[in-house]
Design an enzyme around this catalytic site. Structure first.
Site, mmCIF file in Angstrom:
data_model
loop_
_atom_site.group_PDB
_atom_site.id
_atom_site.type_symbol
_atom_site.label_atom_id
_atom_site.label_comp_id
_atom_site.label_asym_id
_atom_site.label_seq_id
_atom_site.Cartn_x
_atom_site.Cartn_y
_atom_site.Cartn_z
ATOM 1 N N ARG A 296 -5.635 -8.757 -7.887
ATOM 2 C CA ARG A 296 -6.859 -9.809 -8.776
ATOM 3 C C ARG A 296 -7.362 -9.015 -10.011
ATOM 4 O O ARG A 296 -8.169 -7.832 -10.117
ATOM 5 C CB ARG A 296 -8.270 -9.355 -7.417
ATOM 6 C CG ARG A 296 -9.252 -10.801 -7.869
ATOM 7 C CD ARG A 296 -8.842 -11.936 -7.043
ATOM 8 N NE ARG A 296 -10.222 -12.616 -7.442
ATOM 9 C CZ ARG A 296 -10.810 -13.846 -7.532
ATOM 10 N NH1 ARG A 296 -9.469 -14.852 -6.601
ATOM 11 N NH2 ARG A 296 -11.878 -14.593 -7.483
ATOM 12 N N LEU B 154 -6.705 -6.888 -19.608
ATOM 13 C CA LEU B 154 -5.641 -6.880 -19.109
ATOM 14 C C LEU B 154 -4.645 -5.344 -19.053
ATOM 15 O O LEU B 154 -3.536 -5.653 -20.330
ATOM 16 C CB LEU B 154 -5.204 -7.783 -18.393
ATOM 17 C CG LEU B 154 -4.088 -7.879 -17.410
ATOM 18 C CD1 LEU B 154 -4.646 -7.941 -15.411
ATOM 19 C CD2 LEU B 154 -3.275 -9.135 -16.759
ATOM 20 N N ASP B 155 -4.068 -4.935 -18.113
ATOM 21 C CA ASP B 155 -3.088 -3.444 -18.918
ATOM 22 C C ASP B 155 -3.149 -2.619 -19.853
ATOM 23 O O ASP B 155 -2.287 -2.216 -20.072
ATOM 24 C CB ASP B 155 -2.050 -4.425 -18.825
ATOM 25 C CG ASP B 155 -2.182 -4.295 -16.752
ATOM 26 O OD1 ASP B 155 -2.135 -4.393 -16.424
ATOM 27 O OD2 ASP B 155 -1.088 -5.456 -16.565
ATOM 28 N N THR C 298 -10.519 -1.769 -18.303
ATOM 29 C CA THR C 298 -11.339 -2.297 -19.352
ATOM 30 C C THR C 298 -11.192 -3.798 -19.173
ATOM 31 O O THR C 298 -9.969 -4.094 -18.621
ATOM 32 C CB THR C 298 -10.212 -1.458 -20.760
ATOM 33 O OG1 THR C 298 -9.650 -1.954 -21.375
ATOM 34 C CG2 THR C 298 -10.856 -0.221 -21.316
ATOM 35 N N GLY D 80 1.136 -1.711 0.295
ATOM 36 C CA GLY D 80 -0.035 -0.321 -0.254
ATOM 37 C C GLY D 80 1.043 0.883 0.147
ATOM 38 O O GLY D 80 0.349 2.586 0.220
ATOM 39 N N SER D 81 1.701 1.840 -0.822
ATOM 40 C CA SER D 81 2.864 2.131 -0.234
ATOM 41 C C SER D 81 1.561 3.281 -1.652
ATOM 42 O O SER D 81 2.328 4.404 -1.285
ATOM 43 C CB SER D 81 4.081 2.526 -0.900
ATOM 44 O OG SER D 81 4.675 2.221 -2.676
ATOM 45 N N ASN D 82 1.072 3.290 -2.780
ATOM 46 C CA ASN D 82 0.563 4.143 -3.664
ATOM 47 C C ASN D 82 -0.185 4.748 -2.827
ATOM 48 O O ASN D 82 -0.702 5.623 -3.294
ATOM 49 C CB ASN D 82 0.077 3.482 -4.872
ATOM 50 C CG ASN D 82 1.486 2.983 -5.624
ATOM 51 O OD1 ASN D 82 1.911 4.465 -5.981
ATOM 52 N ND2 ASN D 82 1.913 1.984 -5.956
ATOM 53 N N GLU E 146 6.200 6.538 -9.280
ATOM 54 C CA GLU E 146 4.342 5.789 -8.894
ATOM 55 C C GLU E 146 3.584 6.704 -8.443
ATOM 56 O O GLU E 146 2.608 7.346 -8.145
ATOM 57 C CB GLU E 146 4.079 4.393 -7.709
ATOM 58 C CG GLU E 146 4.583 3.761 -9.407
ATOM 59 C CD GLU E 146 4.184 2.210 -9.418
ATOM 60 O OE1 GLU E 146 3.967 1.826 -8.489
ATOM 61 O OE2 GLU E 146 4.500 1.533 -10.133
ATOM 62 N N HIS F 42 0.165 0.776 -13.390
ATOM 63 C CA HIS F 42 1.374 -0.443 -13.624
ATOM 64 C C HIS F 42 2.439 -0.439 -13.431
ATOM 65 O O HIS F 42 3.582 0.956 -13.853
ATOM 66 C CB HIS F 42 0.559 -0.860 -15.043
ATOM 67 C CG HIS F 42 1.307 -2.377 -15.380
ATOM 68 N ND1 HIS F 42 0.591 -3.969 -15.321
ATOM 69 C CD2 HIS F 42 2.279 -2.572 -16.050
ATOM 70 C CE1 HIS F 42 1.693 -4.560 -15.487
ATOM 71 N NE2 HIS F 42 2.659 -3.613 -16.455
#
Ligand code: GRF
Length: 220
Positions: A90, A143-144, A140, A12-14, A173, A108
């Site tokens: 997930r 993925l990515d 969307t 959870g650093s972001n 980030e 990402h």
């Protein structure tokens, strides 16, 4: 002022960077932090900041659909303006994603469209890429691969290892995500089915660049 829900799975650093930016004046409120892992350290960060937390443990649900429905129920109670994926490990199903079109963001650790998926830092070193970085994009069903909102990049020192590269990307980030959220909060950034717009202008495919932060700020 915009309301956020932040989804995490780990450190959870972001999340912390967003909490800190809000404490420093970013006009947003984190209404809820959800983790799919009870042991995620990010939950502790949320509690310390007085933010409600919910654990939706993946092992409790027989399949992705029932997990996604539980997630949706928790989110809909709080009606956030945006759902912020910050190290949420997930994959969300299409019905979930389509329930919140253009309202889910992800960060990402690569310069998408290069290196979707995992182990991006090692992939960059193995390929000998001169540049690496991070991307904030709209989520969307691919993925990515959703539309890119913003990127931040750094030069890669070919002598470094993936751990030090990862630490550098993390630091990027922590500036990139709060910046994007600040543009949403100021209503300057529009995420629409027709594309992403800043101050009414369509963004290029690679989105905004973090090194343009001062330029973009001075437009306001
Ligand atoms: C970040 O590198 C992010 O890009 C990726 O997962 C990591 C989460 O780190 N999606 P943290 O939990 O925010 O420290």
């Amino acid at each position: 002022m915009i309301d956020l829900a932040v989804l995490i799975s780990g450190n959870g650093s972001n999340l912390q960077a967003i909490i800190d930016a809000i404490a420093a004046g970013l006009p947003a409120k984190i209404k809820l932090v959800i983790s799919d892992k009870a042991e995620a350290y990010g939950l502790e960060r949320a509690r310390l900041a007085g933010i409600p937390t919910v654990v939706i443990a993946r092992e409790v649900y027989p399949n992705r659909k029932s997990f996604d429905l539980a997630l949706q129920a928790a989110l809909d109670k709080y009606q956030p303006n945006f759902i912020i994926l910050a190290g949420f490990m997930r994959i969300l199903g299409p019905e979930f994603v389509e329930h919140y079109p253009n309202h889910i963001l992800n960060i990402h650790p690569a310069l998408l469209p290069k290196y979707p998926g995992l182990n991006t830092h090692q992939a960059v070193l193995t390929a000998g890429d001169p540049l690496h970085g991070a991307t904030v994009h709209v989520v969307t069903n691919d993925l990515d691969q959703g539309p890119i909102i913003a990127q931040a990049s750094i030069a890669v020192d070919p002598k470094e290892d993936s751990t030090s590269l990862q630490a550098k990307v993390h630091r990027l980030e922590h500036r990139l995500y709060p910046w994007v959220i600040s543009l949403l909060a100021a209503d300057r950034l529009q995420l629409t089915a027709k594309g992403i717009f800043l101050d009414g202008q369509a963004l290029p495919n690679h989105g905004l660049q973090l090194n343009e932060m001062d330029k973009v700020r001075s437009l306001s």
